[in-house]
Write a protein that holds these residues in place. Structure first.
Motif, PDB file in Angstrom:
ATOM      1  N   HIS A 206       0.902  -1.242   0.002  1.00  0.00           N
ATOM      2  CA  HIS A 206       0.106   0.064   0.030  1.00  0.00           C
ATOM      3  C   HIS A 206       1.052   1.282   0.026  1.00  0.00           C
ATOM      4  O   HIS A 206       2.064   1.098   0.039  1.00  0.00           O
ATOM      5  CB  HIS A 206      -0.915  -0.030   1.093  1.00  0.00           C
ATOM      6  N   SER A 207       0.197   2.467  -0.075  1.00  0.00           N
ATOM      7  CA  SER A 207       1.032   3.529   0.196  1.00  0.00           C
ATOM      8  C   SER A 207       1.841   3.995   1.172  1.00  0.00           C
ATOM      9  O   SER A 207       1.530   3.471   2.286  1.00  0.00           O
ATOM     10  CB  SER A 207       0.215   4.798  -0.130  1.00  0.00           C
ATOM     11  N   GLN A 228       1.983   0.353  -4.642  1.00  0.00           N
ATOM     12  CA  GLN A 228       1.243   1.546  -4.802  1.00  0.00           C
ATOM     13  C   GLN A 228       2.039   2.869  -4.436  1.00  0.00           C
ATOM     14  O   GLN A 228       3.235   2.817  -4.565  1.00  0.00           O
ATOM     15  CB  GLN A 228       0.213   1.524  -3.616  1.00  0.00           C
TER      16      GLN A 228
END
Length: 406
Positions: A206-207, A228
């Motif tokens: 994820h980020s 991401q």
């Protein structure tokens, strides 16, 4: 204290003073409180089971403390406590919240292979000596905001699942995150890394946000997987910086914002086998950094006329033309120094296109004339800035035809 004792009812040890207390293997089947208790010498709760809430608020731990292999079914409270000796929470199962906020760990601390199923709260805690979280698993949110790590902090092989927050933390020793598996959003905003920060072989699904972070020494991101968005905006890199993907995943294009980054040692910054398909660089002085085998995005209607560009030109709605032209110039300079000429011509073409189309200011009344009737336009039309020789042949043929017909 007898070993492996059972406490079936609510038990209070509030205010008690213990010397070499041994609760190894004890079973606390209901709530137990040690508020304001004092533990002297070596204290052991190794293998103990807490089936109800455990409250150590205000307790004093004046010697070494061992909780290894213990299990906490309900919330555990160690808020605002000073551990004077070594602490051992290795292999502990926190099945509910674990509260360690505002606590101080004076000796070495070991949380290796611990499992936290709910909130792991370490906000504003202070680790005065080495701390180890190697192989730990945070199945709940990991909260390390404003934590001070005065010595090495070992997070190698840690698994973060729902959320991880290290905002404004200070790593005064080495920060080791090698092989960590980050399966959630992770925040490192305004973190200060005084010594080496090692994120080699990490996987971020994820980020992850490093905006405003300060890296005073080596920042190692070798063989890292970013799936991401990654944000390095306004980070400060005082030492060397290496970013590379794992072998076999060189074509994966992570979206990275590397804008307005301060580089004290550009020669120590290396991008190895990175795809810049979704990497923005505007506002960062790239002169002197090393691009090893970069892959740039392409722009153009037809494959035969596509050219290499920077993602800033595509992604930004109205990028600053002067900064964009400088970005192209710096990249070309770096590639020349490295002897990599594959995309030099395309990047030069892109820089010239930026100059041809740029406005001097928002109210530029002569913009239309300069864009279509300037020396840049002439070079673009007749030879494509030297990169489209067939246009020169067409122009010469057209001139000859006009001359012959006249």
């Amino acid at each position: 204290m007898s070993r492996a004792a059972a406490y079936p009812e609510f038990t209070s040890f509030d205010g008690k003073v213990f010397q070499d207390a041994d609760f190894s293997g004890a079973q606390f089947q209901s709530k137990v409180t040690f508020r304001n208790a004092q533990f002297n010498g070596k204290t052991s709760f190794s293998g103990a089971t807490f089936e109800g809430p455990a409250d150590f608020t205000g307790a004093q731990f004046l010697g070494d403390f061992d909780f290894s292999g213990a299990t906490f079914t309900d919330p555990l409270r160690f808020d605002n406590i000073r551990f004077a000796g070594k602490t051992n929470f290795s292999g502990v199962h926190f099945k509910h919240d674990a509260h360690f906020s505002d606590s101080e760990f004076a000796g070495d601390s070991d949380f290796s292979h611990a499992t936290v199923h709910a909130w792991g709260l370490f906000t504003k805690s202070r680790f005065k000596s080495k701390v180890m979280f190697e192989g730990a698993c945070f199945r709940g949110s990991a909260q390390f905001e404003d934590v001070c790590f005065a010595a090495d902090a070992d997070f190698r092989g840690v698994r973060f699942i729902p959320f991880a927050d290290f905002q404004r933390a200070q790593f005064q020793g080495a920060a080791l995150f090698n092989n960590a598996s980050v399966e959630c959003k992770m925040l490192f905003r305004e973190v200060r890394f005084a010594r080496a920060a090692d994120f080699a072989d990490c996987r971020f699904t994820h980020s992850v946000n490093f905006s405003g972070a300060h890296f005073a020494a080596v920042a190692n991101f070798e063989r890292v997987i970013f799936l991401q968005f990654v944000d390095f905006k306004e980070a400060h890199l005082a030492g060397s910086f290496v970013l590379s993907p794992p072998k076999g995943s060189e074509g994966r294009a992570a979206e990275i914002r590397f804008e307005l980054v301060i580089l004290d040692n550009p020669a120590g910054v290396r991008f190895q086998n990175i795809s810049f398909q979704k990497v923005t660089l505007l506002g960062t002085n790239l002169r002197g950094i090393c691009f090893e085998n970069p892959k740039w995005p392409r722009r153009g209607l037809f494959k035969s006329t596509q050219r290499a560009v920077v993602y800033d030109e595509i992604q930004k709605e109205k990028p600053d033309p002067q900064k964009l032209a400088q970005l192209y110039r710096d990249i070309r300079w770096n590639l020349k120094q490295a002897g990599a000429g594959a995309d030099l011509g395309d990047l030069f073409y892109s820089e010239m296109e930026v100059r041809r189309k740029q406005r001097r200011d928002p109210a530029d009344g002569l913009y239309f004339l300069r864009r279509y009737f300037s020396p840049y336009t002439f070079l673009w039309l007749t030879c494509g800035y030297g990169r489209r020789p067939w246009r020169a042949a067409v122009t010469a043929g057209a001139a000859f035809l006009v001359y012959w017909l006249s």
